[in-house]
Design an enzyme around this catalytic site. Structure first.
Site, PDB file in Angstrom:
ATOM      1  N   CYS A   1      17.069 -42.556  40.908  1.00  9.54           N
ATOM      2  CA  CYS A   1      17.025 -44.022  41.041  1.00  9.54           C
ATOM      3  C   CYS A   1      18.106 -44.556  41.983  1.00  9.54           C
ATOM      4  CB  CYS A   1      17.167 -44.680  39.673  1.00  9.54           C
ATOM      5  SG  CYS A   1      15.901 -44.127  38.542  1.00  9.54           S
TER       6      CYS A   1
ATOM      7  N   HIS B   1      17.886 -52.155  41.132  1.00  7.99           N
ATOM      8  CA  HIS B   1      16.900 -51.139  40.777  1.00  7.99           C
ATOM      9  C   HIS B   1      16.030 -51.709  39.655  1.00  7.99           C
ATOM     10  CE1 HIS B   1      15.031 -47.495  39.616  1.00  7.99           C
ATOM     11  NE2 HIS B   1      15.695 -47.373  38.484  1.00  7.99           N
TER      12      HIS B   1
ATOM     13  N   ASN C   1       8.653 -48.826  37.327  1.00  3.55           N
ATOM     14  CA  ASN C   1       9.832 -48.226  37.951  1.00  3.55           C
ATOM     15  C   ASN C   1       9.362 -47.234  39.014  1.00  3.55           C
ATOM     16  OD1 ASN C   1      12.141 -46.806  38.602  1.00  3.55           O
ATOM     17  ND2 ASN C   1      12.779 -46.427  36.499  1.00  3.55           N
TER      18      ASN C   1
HETATM   19  O1  UT7 Z   1      15.402 -45.657  36.166  1.00  2.00           O
HETATM   20  C1  UT7 Z   1      16.412 -45.350  35.250  1.00  2.00           C
HETATM   21  C2  UT7 Z   1      15.908 -44.666  34.073  1.00  2.00           C
HETATM   22  N1  UT7 Z   1      15.383 -45.384  32.983  1.00  2.00           N
HETATM   23  C3  UT7 Z   1      15.954 -46.431  32.318  1.00  2.00           C
HETATM   24  O2  UT7 Z   1      16.878 -47.073  32.763  1.00  2.00           O
HETATM   25  C4  UT7 Z   1      15.348 -46.760  30.983  1.00  2.00           C
HETATM   26  C5  UT7 Z   1      16.371 -47.253  30.006  1.00  2.00           C
HETATM   27  N2  UT7 Z   1      15.848 -47.359  28.647  1.00  2.00           N
HETATM   28  C6  UT7 Z   1      14.894 -48.237  28.280  1.00  2.00           C
HETATM   29  O3  UT7 Z   1      14.445 -49.029  29.079  1.00  2.00           O
HETATM   30  C7  UT7 Z   1      14.451 -48.250  26.819  1.00  2.00           C
HETATM   31  O4  UT7 Z   1      15.245 -47.349  26.074  1.00  2.00           O
HETATM   32  C8  UT7 Z   1      12.950 -47.890  26.644  1.00  2.00           C
HETATM   33  C9  UT7 Z   1      12.108 -49.060  27.146  1.00  2.00           C
HETATM   34  C10 UT7 Z   1      12.600 -46.644  27.423  1.00  2.00           C
HETATM   35  C11 UT7 Z   1      12.624 -47.641  25.162  1.00  2.00           C
HETATM   36  O5  UT7 Z   1      12.972 -48.752  24.384  1.00  2.00           O
HETATM   37  P1  UT7 Z   1      13.744 -48.566  22.998  1.00  2.00           P
HETATM   38  O6  UT7 Z   1      13.862 -49.899  22.417  1.00  2.00           O
HETATM   39  O7  UT7 Z   1      14.996 -47.808  23.294  1.00  2.00           O
HETATM   40  O8  UT7 Z   1      12.712 -47.733  22.157  1.00  2.00           O
HETATM   41  P2  UT7 Z   1      12.892 -46.316  21.457  1.00  2.00           P
HETATM   42  O9  UT7 Z   1      12.835 -45.233  22.471  1.00  2.00           O
HETATM   43  O10 UT7 Z   1      14.034 -46.327  20.523  1.00  2.00           O
HETATM   44  O11 UT7 Z   1      11.572 -46.244  20.619  1.00  2.00           O
HETATM   45  C12 UT7 Z   1      11.304 -47.133  19.546  1.00  2.00           C
HETATM   46  C13 UT7 Z   1      10.004 -46.757  18.863  1.00  2.00           C
HETATM   47  C14 UT7 Z   1       9.945 -45.286  18.473  1.00  2.00           C
HETATM   48  O12 UT7 Z   1       9.267 -45.208  17.243  1.00  2.00           O
HETATM   49  P3  UT7 Z   1      10.076 -45.066  15.850  1.00  2.00           P
HETATM   50  O13 UT7 Z   1      10.865 -43.788  16.000  1.00  2.00           O
HETATM   51  O14 UT7 Z   1      10.941 -46.288  15.773  1.00  2.00           O
HETATM   52  O15 UT7 Z   1       8.995 -44.999  14.849  1.00  2.00           O
HETATM   53  C15 UT7 Z   1       9.113 -44.644  19.543  1.00  2.00           C
HETATM   54  O16 UT7 Z   1       8.426 -43.498  19.111  1.00  2.00           O
HETATM   55  O17 UT7 Z   1       8.907 -46.949  19.772  1.00  2.00           O
HETATM   56  C16 UT7 Z   1       8.130 -45.743  19.867  1.00  2.00           C
HETATM   57  N3  UT7 Z   1       7.606 -45.660  21.225  1.00  2.00           N
HETATM   58  C17 UT7 Z   1       6.483 -46.273  21.614  1.00  2.00           C
HETATM   59  N4  UT7 Z   1       5.604 -47.043  20.956  1.00  2.00           N
HETATM   60  C18 UT7 Z   1       4.566 -47.539  21.649  1.00  2.00           C
HETATM   61  C19 UT7 Z   1       8.133 -45.003  22.304  1.00  2.00           C
HETATM   62  N5  UT7 Z   1       7.353 -45.199  23.373  1.00  2.00           N
HETATM   63  C20 UT7 Z   1       6.334 -45.971  22.989  1.00  2.00           C
HETATM   64  C21 UT7 Z   1       5.226 -46.528  23.654  1.00  2.00           C
HETATM   65  N6  UT7 Z   1       4.377 -47.294  22.939  1.00  2.00           N
HETATM   66  N7  UT7 Z   1       4.996 -46.319  24.954  1.00  2.00           N
END
Ligand code: UT7
Length: 333
Positions: A115, A260, A290
């Site tokens: 990135c 970004h 992204n």
């Molecule tokens: O380019 C640079 C690289 N990337 C970034 O900068 C990304 C930075 N991080 C983020 O933007 C966020 O962490 C995400 C958007 C990727 C994820 O958001 P989060 O609030 O941190 O969610 P999480 O990973 O903690 O997941 C929460 C829940 C989980 O379920 P449980 O364990 O709470 O039951 C996941 O399994 O959401 C679930 N989950 C989904 N549900 C529906 C994960 N992905 C999905 C999905 N749809 N696509």
């Protein structure tokens, strides 16, 4: 007068296939609400068919950048290609691109800083132009993610985030006294290397790829999203403050922040920490997701073309991504 490098022209290209959050919810357990609330993404672009590589997406973006700069493709004397999704493991996508652009013999350097790849490349271009090594350096960021993520429950946290696309900038000698890249800063910290990575194929394993690894999905990216989010929300404002200070400007003098595009919430947080109002922030994550190394040049090119920025505009860029790597830059167009 000391020679200064400037962004003379920009270009971008997005494939035509629009994939909405609802489309993704047909493929795996996810919803538009989950994706949009957490990331700001509504849709992204995917390549139309198998066989289109990052170097192919880069062609129209490169042509647009060279044209906007008022240069001919033959004026380009070096190419930097930032990507985490090169057409093949080797040779570099830059070599494929110069062949397709008809630039035999022109050096092509692939930059693998994910990135932050565009800003790392911009730094090399800036140094080459200032030192007189090369005059017109084409900097490209291009990615094809759609063939490298898995559309199922295991991969959904990553798969919903990424899109395909390309952006480019032609960096050459500044011709007006105020114009140029005023400051640039790069950073990396391998402590976060395994928080966002793609494990295999890997030369450290013998063999590099096994059926077991394929079954375990080791050839797909893995991310500790919360950790990446925390670092990005801290490091992007930090480096932005630093480059604005080094440029001898105040935050209020910045005309446009081109961050970004990893998450709309990260960018809103960054802008708020910097005290930059919403109307001075470029967001295109809603429609492109992204696009990794392509986000900043796409943002620059679209803003320039729509008249939001133009000659004389003071632009602040900041990025954070895998590595971890991060960086910032201030340029007057
Ligand atoms: O380019 C640079 C690289 N990337 C970034 O900068 C990304 C930075 N991080 C983020 O933007 C966020 O962490 C995400 C958007 C990727 C994820 O958001 P989060 O609030 O941190 O969610 P999480 O990973 O903690 O997941 C929460 C829940 C989980 O379920 P449980 O364990 O709470 O039951 C996941 O399994 O959401 C679930 N989950 C989904 N549900 C529906 C994960 N992905 C999905 C999905 N749809 N696509």
């Amino acid at each position: 007068m000391e020679r200064r490098a400037a962004i003379l022209g920009t270009g971008h290209y997005l494939p035509t296939k629009v994939v909405t959050n609802d489309d993704l919810s047909q493929l795996m357990p996810t919803t538009h609400e989950w994706i949009h609330q957490r990331t700001g993404i509504r849709e992204r672009r995917f390549i139309e068919e198998s066989g289109i590589g990052a170097s192919d997406l880069a062609i129209p973006a490169a042509r647009m950048a060279v044209e906007q700069a008022g240069r001919d493709m033959k004026d380009v004397d070096a190419v930097l290609f930032a990507t985490l999704s090169p057409d093949h493991q080797f040779p570099g996508a830059g070599c494929l691109l110069i062949h397709k652009l008809g630039l035999p013999g022109v050096p092509a350097l692939d930059v693998r800083n994910q990135c932050s790849g565009f800003l790392y490349s911009l730094s090399v271009a800036d140094a080459w132009v200032r030192s007189g090594v090369y005059k017109n350096v084409l900097v490209v960021g291009a990615e094809v993610h759609s063939t490298g993520v898995e559309f199922n429950e295991r991969g959904r946290d990553v798969a919903v985030l990424f899109g395909d696309g390309a952006g480019a900038a032609l960096v050459g000698e500044a011709t007006r006294p105020e114009q140029g890249i005023l400051s640039l800063e790069l950073h990396a910290d391998g402590a976060g290397a395994y928080d966002l990575w793609l494990e295999a194929p890997a030369s450290k394993y013998d063999p590099r790829l096994t059926h077991e690894m394929l079954d375990a999905g080791k050839h797909f990216p893995a991310m500790n999203g919360k950790q990446v989010f925390r670092w990005a929300a801290e490091k992007m404002p930090e480096v932005a403050h630093s480059v604005v200070k080094k440029a001898g400007l105040t935050m209020a003098e910045i005309d446009m922040l081109v961050p970004h595009q990893a998450n709309m919430r990260i960018n809103q947080m960054v802008a708020a920490k910097l005290g930059i109002p919403e109307e001075k922030v470029v967001h295109n994550i809603e429609v492109y997701g992204n696009t990794t190394a392509a986000t900043i040049p796409i943002g620059l090119s679209e803003s320039w073309r729509s008249g939001k920025i133009g000659p004389g505009s003071k632009v602040l860029m900041a990025a954070f991504g895998a590595g971890f790597t991060w960086g910032g830059a201030v340029a007057v167009l």
